[in-house]
Scaffold this motif. Structure first.
Motif, short mmCIF file in Angstrom:
data_model
loop_
_atom_site.label_atom_id
_atom_site.label_comp_id
_atom_site.label_asym_id
_atom_site.label_seq_id
_atom_site.Cartn_x
_atom_site.Cartn_y
_atom_site.Cartn_z
N TYR A 171 -9.88 -40.27 44.78
CA TYR A 171 -10.92 -40.34 45.61
C TYR A 171 -12.29 -40.90 45.29
CZ TYR A 171 -7.82 -37.08 48.31
OH TYR A 171 -6.76 -36.47 48.91
N SER A 173 -16.20 -41.25 45.96
CA SER A 173 -17.26 -40.46 46.92
C SER A 173 -18.50 -41.11 46.54
CB SER A 173 -17.31 -39.17 47.19
OG SER A 173 -15.95 -38.71 47.78
N LEU A 182 -20.32 -42.20 51.67
CA LEU A 182 -19.18 -42.90 51.85
C LEU A 182 -17.90 -42.46 51.21
CD1 LEU A 182 -20.30 -46.70 51.55
CD2 LEU A 182 -19.82 -45.57 53.49
N ARG A 183 -16.93 -42.59 51.68
CA ARG A 183 -15.66 -41.92 50.72
C ARG A 183 -14.30 -42.85 50.95
NH1 ARG A 183 -11.95 -36.64 51.56
NH2 ARG A 183 -11.61 -36.00 49.47
N ARG A 184 -13.73 -43.44 49.95
CA ARG A 184 -12.57 -44.25 49.71
C ARG A 184 -11.57 -43.55 49.17
NH1 ARG A 184 -15.31 -45.74 53.05
NH2 ARG A 184 -16.41 -47.90 53.12
N ARG A 185 -10.29 -43.78 49.85
CA ARG A 185 -9.14 -43.25 49.07
C ARG A 185 -8.15 -44.43 48.61
NH1 ARG A 185 -6.89 -38.41 51.38
NH2 ARG A 185 -8.24 -37.35 52.65
N LEU A 186 -7.35 -43.86 47.49
CA LEU A 186 -6.79 -45.06 46.70
C LEU A 186 -5.44 -44.30 46.10
CD1 LEU A 186 -6.83 -48.06 45.50
CD2 LEU A 186 -7.84 -46.95 43.52
N ALA A 202 -11.73 -50.83 43.23
CA ALA A 202 -12.20 -50.26 44.01
C ALA A 202 -13.63 -49.76 44.05
CB ALA A 202 -11.27 -48.93 44.16
N GLN A 205 -15.55 -52.80 44.73
CA GLN A 205 -15.70 -53.22 46.36
C GLN A 205 -16.76 -51.99 46.97
OE1 GLN A 205 -14.60 -55.38 48.30
NE2 GLN A 205 -15.27 -54.38 49.97
N LEU A 206 -16.56 -50.59 46.26
CA LEU A 206 -17.66 -49.68 46.91
C LEU A 206 -19.06 -50.25 46.72
CD1 LEU A 206 -18.21 -47.02 48.28
CD2 LEU A 206 -17.55 -45.92 46.14
N GLU A 209 -20.45 -52.57 49.26
CA GLU A 209 -20.69 -52.08 50.30
C GLU A 209 -21.97 -51.27 50.30
OE1 GLU A 209 -17.77 -49.62 52.09
OE2 GLU A 209 -16.23 -50.96 51.31
#
Length: 496
Positions: A171, A173, A182-186, A202, A205-206, A209
Protein backbone atom coordinates in the motif's frame (compact mmCIF):
# COMPACT_ATOMS: atom_id res chain seq x y z
CA UNK A 1 -20.61 6.05 28.44
CA UNK A 2 -20.33 2.26 28.30
CA UNK A 3 -17.04 0.79 29.48
CA UNK A 4 -17.28 -2.07 26.94
CA UNK A 5 -16.39 -1.43 23.31
CA UNK A 6 -16.04 -3.60 20.24
CA UNK A 7 -13.89 -2.91 17.19
CA UNK A 8 -14.80 -5.04 14.18
CA UNK A 9 -11.85 -5.61 11.82
CA UNK A 10 -12.90 -6.45 8.27
CA UNK A 11 -10.40 -7.42 5.56
CA UNK A 12 -10.35 -9.81 2.61
CA UNK A 13 -9.54 -12.86 4.77
CA UNK A 14 -11.97 -12.81 7.71
CA UNK A 15 -13.90 -10.75 10.21
CA UNK A 16 -12.24 -10.25 13.59
CA UNK A 17 -13.95 -8.80 16.63
CA UNK A 18 -11.82 -7.21 19.36
CA UNK A 19 -13.28 -6.53 22.81
CA UNK A 20 -12.04 -3.63 24.94
CA UNK A 21 -12.99 -2.81 28.51
CA UNK A 22 -12.14 0.72 29.59
CA UNK A 23 -9.98 0.99 26.47
CA UNK A 24 -7.92 -2.01 27.56
CA UNK A 25 -7.57 -5.01 25.27
CA UNK A 26 -9.48 -8.08 26.50
CA UNK A 27 -10.21 -10.64 23.77
CA UNK A 28 -10.06 -11.30 20.02
CA UNK A 29 -12.38 -13.63 18.09
CA UNK A 30 -12.57 -14.43 14.37
CA UNK A 31 -15.76 -15.04 12.40
CA UNK A 32 -16.58 -15.90 8.82
CA UNK A 33 -18.34 -13.36 6.57
CA UNK A 34 -21.19 -15.83 5.94
CA UNK A 35 -24.59 -15.99 7.65
CA UNK A 36 -23.43 -18.42 10.32
CA UNK A 37 -20.40 -16.31 11.19
CA UNK A 38 -22.46 -13.13 11.45
CA UNK A 39 -25.03 -14.85 13.67
CA UNK A 40 -22.29 -16.14 15.97
CA UNK A 41 -20.70 -12.69 16.13
CA UNK A 42 -24.00 -11.00 17.03
CA UNK A 43 -24.69 -13.64 19.67
CA UNK A 44 -21.38 -12.91 21.36
CA UNK A 45 -21.90 -9.14 21.18
CA UNK A 46 -25.36 -9.37 22.72
CA UNK A 47 -23.79 -10.76 25.89
CA UNK A 48 -22.46 -7.24 26.47
CA UNK A 49 -25.58 -5.01 26.42
CA UNK A 50 -24.99 -1.32 25.90
CA UNK A 51 -21.59 -1.83 24.26
CA UNK A 52 -20.39 0.47 21.48
CA UNK A 53 -19.22 -0.89 18.14
CA UNK A 54 -16.73 0.63 15.69
CA UNK A 55 -15.80 -0.89 12.32
CA UNK A 56 -12.28 -0.72 10.85
CA UNK A 57 -12.02 -1.95 7.26
CA UNK A 58 -9.20 -2.63 4.81
CA UNK A 59 -10.91 -4.02 1.71
CA UNK A 60 -10.08 -3.95 -1.99
CA UNK A 61 -13.55 -2.49 -2.57
CA UNK A 62 -12.58 0.82 -0.97
CA UNK A 63 -12.77 3.70 -3.47
CA UNK A 64 -11.27 7.18 -3.23
CA UNK A 65 -11.89 10.09 -5.59
CA UNK A 66 -10.61 13.69 -5.69
CA UNK A 67 -13.22 16.32 -6.55
CA UNK A 68 -12.79 20.06 -7.15
CA UNK A 69 -15.81 22.20 -6.29
CA UNK A 70 -16.38 25.97 -6.17
CA UNK A 71 -16.36 27.52 -2.73
CA UNK A 72 -20.00 27.72 -1.64
CA UNK A 73 -20.70 28.28 2.05
CA UNK A 74 -23.65 27.56 4.26
CA UNK A 75 -26.63 25.38 3.43
CA UNK A 76 -26.10 25.85 -0.33
CA UNK A 77 -22.56 24.43 -0.01
CA UNK A 78 -23.79 21.40 1.93
CA UNK A 79 -26.53 20.79 -0.63
CA UNK A 80 -24.02 21.00 -3.50
CA UNK A 81 -21.71 18.53 -1.77
CA UNK A 82 -24.58 16.09 -1.20
CA UNK A 83 -25.59 16.27 -4.88
CA UNK A 84 -22.02 15.66 -6.00
CA UNK A 85 -21.65 12.75 -3.60
CA UNK A 86 -24.97 11.23 -4.67
CA UNK A 87 -23.87 11.37 -8.32
CA UNK A 88 -20.63 9.53 -7.52
CA UNK A 89 -20.98 5.92 -8.77
CA UNK A 90 -19.33 4.41 -5.69
CA UNK A 91 -21.65 6.17 -3.22
CA UNK A 92 -23.74 3.17 -2.15
CA UNK A 93 -24.64 3.95 1.44
CA UNK A 94 -21.22 3.65 3.07
CA UNK A 95 -19.50 6.84 1.94
CA UNK A 96 -18.29 10.23 3.11
CA UNK A 97 -16.50 13.33 1.85
CA UNK A 98 -14.07 15.60 3.68
CA UNK A 99 -12.28 18.79 2.77
CA UNK A 100 -8.57 18.51 1.95
CA UNK A 101 -7.64 22.10 1.07
CA UNK A 102 -8.77 25.31 -0.59
CA UNK A 103 -6.84 26.26 -3.73
CA UNK A 104 -6.93 29.35 -5.93
CA UNK A 105 -6.96 28.91 -9.69
CA UNK A 106 -9.10 31.25 -11.73
CA UNK A 107 -11.41 31.16 -8.69
CA UNK A 108 -11.41 29.74 -5.19
CA UNK A 109 -12.07 26.00 -5.17
CA UNK A 110 -12.31 23.33 -2.50
CA UNK A 111 -10.61 20.00 -2.99
CA UNK A 112 -12.66 17.18 -1.45
CA UNK A 113 -11.82 13.51 -1.10
CA UNK A 114 -14.78 11.19 -1.68
CA UNK A 115 -14.43 7.87 0.16
CA UNK A 116 -16.75 4.94 -0.48
CA UNK A 117 -16.95 1.32 0.63
CA UNK A 118 -18.80 -1.52 -1.04
CA UNK A 119 -19.44 -4.37 1.39
CA UNK A 120 -22.85 -6.09 1.23
CA UNK A 121 -22.15 -8.24 4.34
CA UNK A 122 -21.38 -5.12 6.36
CA UNK A 123 -24.47 -3.34 5.01
CA UNK A 124 -26.56 -6.36 6.01
CA UNK A 125 -24.95 -6.40 9.47
CA UNK A 126 -25.79 -2.78 10.40
CA UNK A 127 -29.56 -3.30 10.94
CA UNK A 128 -28.77 -6.36 13.05
CA UNK A 129 -26.49 -4.27 15.27
CA UNK A 130 -29.20 -1.68 15.72
CA UNK A 131 -31.79 -4.36 16.52
CA UNK A 132 -29.45 -5.81 19.16
CA UNK A 133 -29.37 -2.41 20.98
CA UNK A 134 -25.71 -1.89 20.14
CA UNK A 135 -24.57 1.66 19.41
CA UNK A 136 -22.56 2.15 16.23
CA UNK A 137 -19.71 4.60 16.78
CA UNK A 138 -18.67 4.69 13.13
CA UNK A 139 -17.18 2.96 10.12
CA UNK A 140 -13.57 3.86 9.36
CA UNK A 141 -11.00 2.73 6.84
CA UNK A 142 -7.44 1.88 7.68
CA UNK A 143 -6.21 4.13 4.87
CA UNK A 144 -7.94 7.21 6.31
CA UNK A 145 -6.74 6.50 9.86
CA UNK A 146 -3.14 5.77 8.85
CA UNK A 147 -1.97 9.43 9.22
CA UNK A 148 -3.03 9.33 12.87
CA UNK A 149 -0.80 6.28 13.37
CA UNK A 150 2.44 7.95 12.29
CA UNK A 151 4.86 9.55 14.77
CA UNK A 152 4.42 13.16 15.82
CA UNK A 153 7.22 14.42 13.55
CA UNK A 154 5.50 12.82 10.54
CA UNK A 155 2.09 14.28 11.44
CA UNK A 156 3.53 17.81 11.35
CA UNK A 157 4.74 17.41 7.75
CA UNK A 158 2.73 19.03 4.97
CA UNK A 159 3.47 16.23 2.44
CA UNK A 160 4.62 12.66 2.96
CA UNK A 161 4.16 9.14 1.61
CA UNK A 162 3.55 6.10 3.77
CA UNK A 163 4.36 2.58 2.53
CA UNK A 164 3.42 -0.62 4.32
CA UNK A 165 2.76 -4.22 3.31
CA UNK A 166 0.14 -6.75 4.33
CA UNK A 167 0.72 -10.27 3.10
CA UNK A 168 1.46 -9.90 -0.63
CA UNK A 169 -0.16 -6.46 -1.04
CA UNK A 170 1.84 -3.22 -0.88
CA UNK A 171 0.00 0.00 0.00
CA UNK A 172 1.29 3.44 -1.01
CA UNK A 173 -0.57 6.40 0.54
CA UNK A 174 0.02 10.11 0.07
CA UNK A 175 -0.91 12.40 2.98
CA UNK A 176 -1.24 16.17 2.95
CA UNK A 177 -1.64 17.88 6.31
CA UNK A 178 -2.58 14.58 7.96
CA UNK A 179 -5.27 13.88 5.35
CA UNK A 180 -5.35 11.01 2.88
CA UNK A 181 -5.26 12.27 -0.72
CA UNK A 182 -4.17 9.31 -2.89
CA UNK A 183 -3.77 5.57 -2.34
CA UNK A 184 -2.31 2.88 -4.57
CA UNK A 185 -2.24 -0.92 -4.23
CA UNK A 186 0.60 -3.06 -5.57
CA UNK A 187 0.67 -6.86 -5.65
CA UNK A 188 3.98 -8.53 -4.85
CA UNK A 189 5.22 -12.04 -5.40
CA UNK A 190 6.60 -12.35 -1.86
CA UNK A 191 5.26 -11.36 1.54
CA UNK A 192 6.54 -8.28 3.35
CA UNK A 193 8.74 -5.62 1.74
CA UNK A 194 11.63 -7.73 0.53
CA UNK A 195 10.81 -7.01 -3.12
CA UNK A 196 11.96 -3.38 -3.09
CA UNK A 197 12.50 -3.20 -6.84
CA UNK A 198 8.75 -3.51 -7.49
CA UNK A 199 8.01 -0.55 -5.20
CA UNK A 200 10.27 2.04 -6.89
CA UNK A 201 8.32 2.27 -10.20
CA UNK A 202 5.07 2.66 -8.24
CA UNK A 203 6.61 5.45 -6.17
CA UNK A 204 7.82 7.19 -9.35
CA UNK A 205 4.37 6.96 -10.92
CA UNK A 206 2.74 8.27 -7.73
CA UNK A 207 5.19 11.18 -7.67
CA UNK A 208 4.22 12.15 -11.23
CA UNK A 209 0.55 12.24 -10.23
CA UNK A 210 1.34 14.42 -7.24
CA UNK A 211 3.28 16.88 -9.39
CA UNK A 212 0.42 17.17 -11.87
CA UNK A 213 -2.51 17.19 -9.43
CA UNK A 214 -1.10 18.90 -6.34
CA UNK A 215 1.61 21.09 -7.82
CA UNK A 216 4.54 19.51 -6.00
CA UNK A 217 8.01 20.47 -7.10
CA UNK A 218 9.81 17.69 -8.98
CA UNK A 219 13.13 18.42 -7.26
CA UNK A 220 11.76 18.90 -3.73
CA UNK A 221 12.46 15.99 -1.40
CA UNK A 222 9.44 13.94 -0.39
CA UNK A 223 9.62 11.94 2.87
CA UNK A 224 8.66 8.27 2.50
CA UNK A 225 7.82 6.46 5.75
CA UNK A 226 8.25 2.71 5.30
CA UNK A 227 6.62 0.60 7.98
CA UNK A 228 8.79 -2.52 8.26
CA UNK A 229 8.68 -5.37 10.74
CA UNK A 230 12.41 -5.63 11.51
CA UNK A 231 15.28 -3.18 11.71
CA UNK A 232 17.50 -5.43 9.57
CA UNK A 233 15.12 -5.04 6.64
CA UNK A 234 14.98 -1.27 7.15
CA UNK A 235 18.74 -0.99 6.86
CA UNK A 236 18.82 -2.78 3.49
CA UNK A 237 16.26 -0.49 1.80
CA UNK A 238 17.37 2.40 -0.41
CA UNK A 239 15.27 4.82 -2.44
CA UNK A 240 16.32 7.16 -5.28
CA UNK A 241 15.88 10.94 -5.28
CA UNK A 242 13.70 12.91 -4.71
CA UNK A 243 12.40 10.47 -2.11
CA UNK A 244 13.72 10.82 1.42
CA UNK A 245 13.72 7.42 3.03
CA UNK A 246 12.36 7.31 6.63
CA UNK A 247 12.36 3.80 8.16
CA UNK A 248 9.65 3.14 10.72
CA UNK A 249 9.51 -0.17 12.51
CA UNK A 250 6.35 -1.79 13.79
CA UNK A 251 7.86 -1.89 17.28
CA UNK A 252 8.16 1.93 17.23
CA UNK A 253 4.49 2.24 16.23
CA UNK A 254 3.38 -0.04 19.04
CA UNK A 255 5.52 1.83 21.58
CA UNK A 256 3.94 5.12 20.48
CA UNK A 257 0.49 4.04 21.72
CA UNK A 258 1.87 2.99 25.12
CA UNK A 259 1.24 -0.74 24.80
CA UNK A 260 3.99 -3.17 25.70
CA UNK A 261 3.33 -5.87 23.10
CA UNK A 262 1.13 -6.57 20.09
CA UNK A 263 -1.73 -9.00 20.78
CA UNK A 264 -1.68 -12.24 18.83
CA UNK A 265 -3.70 -12.12 15.60
CA UNK A 266 -3.35 -8.37 15.05
CA UNK A 267 -1.03 -6.32 12.86
CA UNK A 268 0.82 -3.21 14.00
CA UNK A 269 -1.02 -0.78 11.69
CA UNK A 270 -4.39 -2.18 12.80
CA UNK A 271 -3.39 -1.93 16.45
CA UNK A 272 -2.39 1.72 16.21
CA UNK A 273 -5.50 2.60 14.12
CA UNK A 274 -7.72 1.04 16.78
CA UNK A 275 -6.22 3.31 19.42
CA UNK A 276 -7.04 6.31 17.23
CA UNK A 277 -10.68 5.14 17.32
CA UNK A 278 -10.59 4.56 21.09
CA UNK A 279 -9.36 8.14 21.58
CA UNK A 280 -12.78 9.38 20.33
CA UNK A 281 -11.26 11.82 17.85
CA UNK A 282 -13.29 13.54 15.15
CA UNK A 283 -12.52 11.15 12.28
CA UNK A 284 -14.01 10.84 8.77
CA UNK A 285 -16.93 8.45 9.20
CA UNK A 286 -18.46 6.31 6.45
CA UNK A 287 -21.47 5.15 8.47
CA UNK A 288 -24.97 6.25 7.36
CA UNK A 289 -26.65 8.97 9.39
CA UNK A 290 -29.55 6.69 10.34
CA UNK A 291 -27.20 4.22 12.02
CA UNK A 292 -25.33 6.97 13.88
CA UNK A 293 -28.51 8.49 15.29
CA UNK A 294 -28.77 6.22 18.42
CA UNK A 295 -25.18 7.01 19.39
CA UNK A 296 -25.80 10.74 18.88
CA UNK A 297 -28.92 10.54 21.06
CA UNK A 298 -27.00 8.79 23.81
CA UNK A 299 -24.24 11.38 23.62
CA UNK A 300 -26.82 14.17 23.77
CA UNK A 301 -28.45 12.52 26.77
CA UNK A 302 -25.07 12.28 28.53
CA UNK A 303 -24.39 15.95 27.83
CA UNK A 304 -27.81 16.93 29.19
CA UNK A 305 -27.18 14.89 32.36
CA UNK A 306 -23.77 16.49 32.82
CA UNK A 307 -25.25 19.94 32.27
CA UNK A 308 -27.98 19.17 34.82
CA UNK A 309 -25.44 18.00 37.39
CA UNK A 310 -23.35 21.11 36.79
CA UNK A 311 -26.40 23.36 37.15
CA UNK A 312 -27.43 21.60 40.36
CA UNK A 313 -23.95 22.07 41.82
CA UNK A 314 -23.99 25.73 40.83
CA UNK A 315 -27.40 26.25 42.45
CA UNK A 316 -26.21 24.51 45.62
CA UNK A 317 -23.15 26.74 45.69
CA UNK A 318 -25.29 29.87 45.25
CA UNK A 319 -27.66 28.70 47.98
CA UNK A 320 -24.70 28.23 50.33
CA UNK A 321 -23.44 31.75 49.61
CA UNK A 322 -26.94 33.19 50.13
CA UNK A 323 -27.32 31.36 53.43
CA UNK A 324 -23.96 32.66 54.61
CA UNK A 325 -24.83 36.22 53.56
CA UNK A 326 -28.23 35.97 55.33
CA UNK A 327 -26.56 34.74 58.48
CA UNK A 328 -24.14 37.67 58.45
CA UNK A 329 -26.99 40.16 57.89
CA UNK A 330 -28.96 38.63 60.75
CA UNK A 331 -25.94 38.94 63.03
CA UNK A 332 -25.47 42.60 62.12
CA UNK A 333 -29.18 43.31 62.56
CA UNK A 334 -29.07 41.72 66.02
CA UNK A 335 -26.15 43.92 67.03
CA UNK A 336 -27.93 47.07 65.83
CA UNK A 337 -31.14 46.08 67.61
CA UNK A 338 -29.23 45.48 70.82
CA UNK A 339 -27.69 48.95 70.59
CA UNK A 340 -31.10 50.55 69.92
CA UNK A 341 -32.66 48.76 72.87
CA UNK A 342 -29.93 50.12 75.18
CA UNK A 343 -29.52 53.83 74.34
CA UNK A 344 -27.48 54.39 77.49
CA UNK A 345 -24.83 52.17 76.00
CA UNK A 346 -23.94 54.82 73.40
CA UNK A 347 -24.29 58.31 75.01
CA UNK A 348 -23.53 61.53 73.13
CA UNK A 349 -20.11 63.01 73.65
CA UNK A 350 -20.43 65.29 76.66
CA UNK A 351 -24.25 64.80 76.76
CA UNK A 352 -26.94 67.50 76.35
CA UNK A 353 -28.16 69.88 79.04
CA UNK A 354 -31.52 71.68 79.21
CA UNK A 355 -29.92 75.15 79.02
CA UNK A 356 -28.37 74.21 75.64
CA UNK A 357 -31.71 73.55 73.95
CA UNK A 358 -32.66 77.28 73.17
CA UNK A 359 -29.32 77.87 71.44
CA UNK A 360 -29.72 74.70 69.42
CA UNK A 361 -33.30 75.73 68.53
CA UNK A 362 -32.13 79.19 67.37
CA UNK A 363 -29.36 77.65 65.27
CA UNK A 364 -31.85 75.28 63.68
CA UNK A 365 -34.22 78.14 62.80
CA UNK A 366 -31.35 80.13 61.30
CA UNK A 367 -30.33 77.20 59.12
CA UNK A 368 -33.95 76.81 58.04
CA UNK A 369 -34.10 80.53 57.15
CA UNK A 370 -30.92 80.29 55.06
CA UNK A 371 -32.26 77.26 53.26
CA UNK A 372 -35.59 78.95 52.60
CA UNK A 373 -33.89 82.11 51.30
CA UNK A 374 -32.16 80.17 48.60
CA UNK A 375 -35.56 78.97 47.35
CA UNK A 376 -37.40 82.37 47.47
CA UNK A 377 -36.87 83.37 43.78
CA UNK A 378 -38.44 80.13 42.59
CA UNK A 379 -42.07 81.32 42.96
CA UNK A 380 -41.37 84.74 41.39
CA UNK A 381 -39.66 83.27 38.35
CA UNK A 382 -42.41 80.67 38.04
CA UNK A 383 -45.05 83.46 37.94
CA UNK A 384 -43.15 85.57 35.38
CA UNK A 385 -42.27 82.78 32.98
CA UNK A 386 -45.67 82.61 31.18
CA UNK A 387 -45.84 86.45 31.12
CA UNK A 388 -42.54 86.90 29.30
CA UNK A 389 -42.94 83.99 26.91
CA UNK A 390 -43.88 85.01 23.40
CA UNK A 391 -42.82 88.72 23.45
CA UNK A 392 -41.98 89.74 19.91
CA UNK A 393 -41.10 93.43 20.23
CA UNK A 394 -39.46 93.55 23.66
CA UNK A 395 -36.39 91.73 24.95
CA UNK A 396 -35.45 91.18 28.60
CA UNK A 397 -31.82 92.28 28.95
CA UNK A 398 -31.34 92.40 32.75
CA UNK A 399 -32.91 90.71 35.78
CA UNK A 400 -32.10 91.62 39.41
CA UNK A 401 -33.55 89.95 42.49
CA UNK A 402 -33.40 91.20 46.07
CA UNK A 403 -34.76 89.93 49.38
CA UNK A 404 -35.44 92.25 52.32
CA UNK A 405 -35.06 91.14 55.89
CA UNK A 406 -38.09 91.48 58.12
CA UNK A 407 -38.11 94.60 60.29
CA UNK A 408 -39.18 92.61 63.32
CA UNK A 409 -36.69 90.45 65.23
CA UNK A 410 -39.28 87.74 65.52
CA UNK A 411 -37.90 84.60 63.85
CA UNK A 412 -41.39 83.87 62.53
CA UNK A 413 -41.55 87.22 60.68
CA UNK A 414 -42.02 87.17 56.90
CA UNK A 415 -39.58 88.30 54.21
CA UNK A 416 -40.35 90.42 51.14
CA UNK A 417 -38.64 90.20 47.78
CA UNK A 418 -38.37 92.51 44.78
CA UNK A 419 -37.50 91.78 41.18
CA UNK A 420 -36.19 94.45 38.78
CA UNK A 421 -36.46 93.76 35.03
CA UNK A 422 -34.92 95.90 32.28
CA UNK A 423 -36.37 95.65 28.76
CA UNK A 424 -35.19 96.85 25.39
CA UNK A 425 -37.22 97.29 22.24
CA UNK A 426 -36.11 95.09 19.34
CA UNK A 427 -34.77 96.82 16.23
CA UNK A 428 -37.22 95.01 13.96
CA UNK A 429 -40.29 95.98 16.00
CA UNK A 430 -42.99 98.45 14.94
CA UNK A 431 -43.84 101.32 17.22
CA UNK A 432 -47.61 100.80 17.37
CA UNK A 433 -47.33 97.07 17.91
CA UNK A 434 -44.63 97.58 20.58
CA UNK A 435 -46.86 100.02 22.50
CA UNK A 436 -49.78 97.58 22.37
CA UNK A 437 -47.63 94.67 23.51
CA UNK A 438 -46.23 96.77 26.39
CA UNK A 439 -49.73 97.66 27.57
CA UNK A 440 -50.77 93.99 27.49
CA UNK A 441 -47.68 93.03 29.53
CA UNK A 442 -48.49 95.65 32.17
CA UNK A 443 -52.08 94.44 32.42
CA UNK A 444 -51.00 90.85 32.95
CA UNK A 445 -48.50 91.86 35.63
CA UNK A 446 -51.14 93.91 37.46
CA UNK A 447 -53.39 90.86 37.53
CA UNK A 448 -50.85 88.69 39.37
CA UNK A 449 -52.26 88.05 42.85
CA UNK A 450 -48.84 87.69 44.43
CA UNK A 451 -47.51 91.11 43.23
CA UNK A 452 -47.90 93.76 45.90
CA UNK A 453 -46.43 96.77 44.04
CA UNK A 454 -45.40 97.56 40.43
CA UNK A 455 -43.06 100.41 39.51
CA UNK A 456 -42.08 101.62 36.04
CA UNK A 457 -38.86 103.52 35.30
CA UNK A 458 -36.98 104.72 32.23
CA UNK A 459 -33.47 105.98 31.69
CA UNK A 460 -34.58 109.65 31.79
CA UNK A 461 -37.67 109.71 33.98
CA UNK A 462 -39.06 107.76 36.91
CA UNK A 463 -42.67 107.33 37.89
CA UNK A 464 -43.97 105.52 40.89
CA UNK A 465 -47.46 104.25 41.50
CA UNK A 466 -48.48 103.05 44.90
CA UNK A 467 -50.71 100.11 45.36
CA UNK A 468 -51.53 97.75 42.55
CA UNK A 469 -51.18 100.36 39.78
CA UNK A 470 -48.80 100.86 36.88
CA UNK A 471 -48.20 103.36 34.12
CA UNK A 472 -49.83 102.28 30.90
CA UNK A 473 -49.10 105.45 28.89
CA UNK A 474 -47.58 104.83 25.47
CA UNK A 475 -43.84 105.29 25.38
CA UNK A 476 -42.92 108.43 23.66
CA UNK A 477 -39.40 107.42 22.75
CA UNK A 478 -38.41 104.16 21.22
CA UNK A 479 -34.79 104.43 22.41
CA UNK A 480 -35.75 104.25 26.10
CA UNK A 481 -35.06 101.12 28.15
CA UNK A 482 -38.01 100.72 30.53
CA UNK A 483 -37.45 99.00 33.86
CA UNK A 484 -40.11 97.27 35.94
CA UNK A 485 -39.75 96.71 39.66
CA UNK A 486 -42.13 94.13 41.12
CA UNK A 487 -42.54 93.71 44.86
CA UNK A 488 -43.99 90.42 46.01
CA UNK A 489 -46.16 90.04 49.04
CA UNK A 490 -44.60 88.85 52.26
CA UNK A 491 -43.43 85.27 52.00
CA UNK A 492 -43.16 82.97 54.96
CA UNK A 493 -39.92 81.04 55.18
CA UNK A 494 -40.22 77.32 54.80
CA UNK A 495 -38.42 74.97 57.08
CA UNK A 496 -36.56 71.87 56.21
Amino acid sequence: MSAKRFILLIDAQAWRLVLFKRNQYCELRSFGPDEAGLAAMLGWMQTFPGARVAVLTNLPEEHYHLELMPVVRGAAGRALLKRKLAAWPHAQGLHTAFLLETIKTSRLENRFLFAGLFSPPLTHCLPALQAAALSLQGIYTQAILLPYCLPANAQRLSDCICVHAEHTTLYLSYFKYQRLCLRRRLSMSTQGMQDVASMIPALTQLHRELVSQFGLSESASLPVFCIIAEIQQAERLTLPAPFQYQPLTEAALIAAVGEGSLPTGLRAVEWVAMHAILADQALPNLAPEANLLPEKLKRLQRNIHLAGVGLALLLALLAGFNALATQQLNTQAGLVKAQLDEPEAMPFAGGLRAEQLPAIHALTRTMQAISASTRLPDQALHDLQPMLTGLRDWQLIRLEWQAERPESADPDAHQTQSLKMTFQQRETSQHARAVLEWQQLMQRLNQLPSVKQLQTETSSQQSTTNGRQGSTDPLAMLGLQPMLTLTWAAVQQEGW
